[in-house]
Design a protein around this motif. Sequence first.
Motif, PDB file in Angstrom:
ATOM      1  N   THR A  37      35.561  26.326  28.761  1.00  0.00           N
ATOM      2  CA  THR A  37      34.162  25.947  29.787  1.00  0.00           C
ATOM      3  C   THR A  37      34.324  23.970  28.650  1.00  0.00           C
ATOM      4  O   THR A  37      33.866  23.750  30.305  1.00  0.00           O
ATOM      5  CB  THR A  37      32.955  27.015  28.449  1.00  0.00           C
ATOM      6  OG1 THR A  37      33.184  27.744  28.356  1.00  0.00           O
ATOM      7  CG2 THR A  37      31.863  26.140  29.381  1.00  0.00           C
ATOM      8  N   CYS A  38      33.892  23.338  27.809  1.00  0.00           N
ATOM      9  CA  CYS A  38      34.305  21.942  27.708  1.00  0.00           C
ATOM     10  C   CYS A  38      34.802  21.249  28.621  1.00  0.00           C
ATOM     11  O   CYS A  38      34.439  20.302  28.830  1.00  0.00           O
ATOM     12  CB  CYS A  38      34.538  22.163  26.350  1.00  0.00           C
ATOM     13  SG  CYS A  38      33.360  22.624  24.951  1.00  0.00           S
ATOM     14  N   ILE A  78      29.460  17.928  28.430  1.00  0.00           N
ATOM     15  CA  ILE A  78      30.084  18.774  26.881  1.00  0.00           C
ATOM     16  C   ILE A  78      29.433  19.759  26.464  1.00  0.00           C
ATOM     17  O   ILE A  78      29.254  20.623  25.783  1.00  0.00           O
ATOM     18  CB  ILE A  78      31.599  17.666  26.395  1.00  0.00           C
ATOM     19  CG1 ILE A  78      33.015  17.786  27.363  1.00  0.00           C
ATOM     20  CG2 ILE A  78      31.723  18.814  24.935  1.00  0.00           C
ATOM     21  CD1 ILE A  78      32.995  16.771  27.066  1.00  0.00           C
ATOM     22  N   MET A 129      28.464  23.272  25.774  1.00  0.00           N
ATOM     23  CA  MET A 129      28.344  24.367  24.497  1.00  0.00           C
ATOM     24  C   MET A 129      27.177  24.617  24.509  1.00  0.00           C
ATOM     25  O   MET A 129      26.833  26.224  23.958  1.00  0.00           O
ATOM     26  CB  MET A 129      28.906  23.424  23.435  1.00  0.00           C
ATOM     27  CG  MET A 129      30.686  22.681  23.483  1.00  0.00           C
ATOM     28  SD  MET A 129      31.058  21.418  22.254  1.00  0.00           S
ATOM     29  CE  MET A 129      31.130  22.613  20.871  1.00  0.00           C
ATOM     30  N   ILE A 132      39.190  21.182  21.141  1.00  0.00           N
ATOM     31  CA  ILE A 132      37.580  20.454  22.033  1.00  0.00           C
ATOM     32  C   ILE A 132      36.906  19.208  21.415  1.00  0.00           C
ATOM     33  O   ILE A 132      36.356  18.609  22.466  1.00  0.00           O
ATOM     34  CB  ILE A 132      36.909  22.074  21.633  1.00  0.00           C
ATOM     35  CG1 ILE A 132      36.847  23.212  22.030  1.00  0.00           C
ATOM     36  CG2 ILE A 132      35.048  21.423  21.531  1.00  0.00           C
ATOM     37  CD1 ILE A 132      36.960  24.157  21.296  1.00  0.00           C
TER      38      ILE A 132
END
Length: 179
Positions: free
Chosen positions: A77-78, A95, A99, A134
């Motif tokens: 996802t990030c 980002i 999150m 991340i």
Amino acid sequence: MSETAVSPRERYRQQVRDEIKAHAWTQVATAGASALSLNAIAKQMGISGPALYRYYGSRDELITELILDAYRDLADTCRAAAGKERTPTARLSAIADAMRRWALAAPHRYLLIFGTPVPGYAAPPETTAIAASIMNLLLDGFAELEGPAGRPAKATAALDRNLATRRDWAAAHPTAPPS
């Protein structure tokens, strides 16, 4: 074809493992990770407890899979959010937004990896590398920020001050100061 054909037996095994994880996520969402019960999952699936242990050798093995899945999902996802932006400021903002959206959409996943530890369980070492990926997205974004005349931006200077005594986790990252 360079792909190895997966046998029907292996496909079935993966389908059952995925179903077990789906039931496990439901349990984690409703009662928390410490209440995860393989026997309850077996009952929901209409199989015996011992049969379920053919797919996951222990509760800890299943929790490990859930934790790794959550970390991988968050990292993906990030990365996707960061990849859509051109400037460091936009990437950092994307980002952070990604999150937050991820945590709000799946609070049980967020709590599994960032919440209260599961009693008697230690996260697998692979989580460190995924979590570091991340953090590296964030560090890269801060490293690219520049203020006037090429000086570090205020945000970068603030990050450096904050991390001055916490660099052990970022030692290999290029933003880490020389020892």
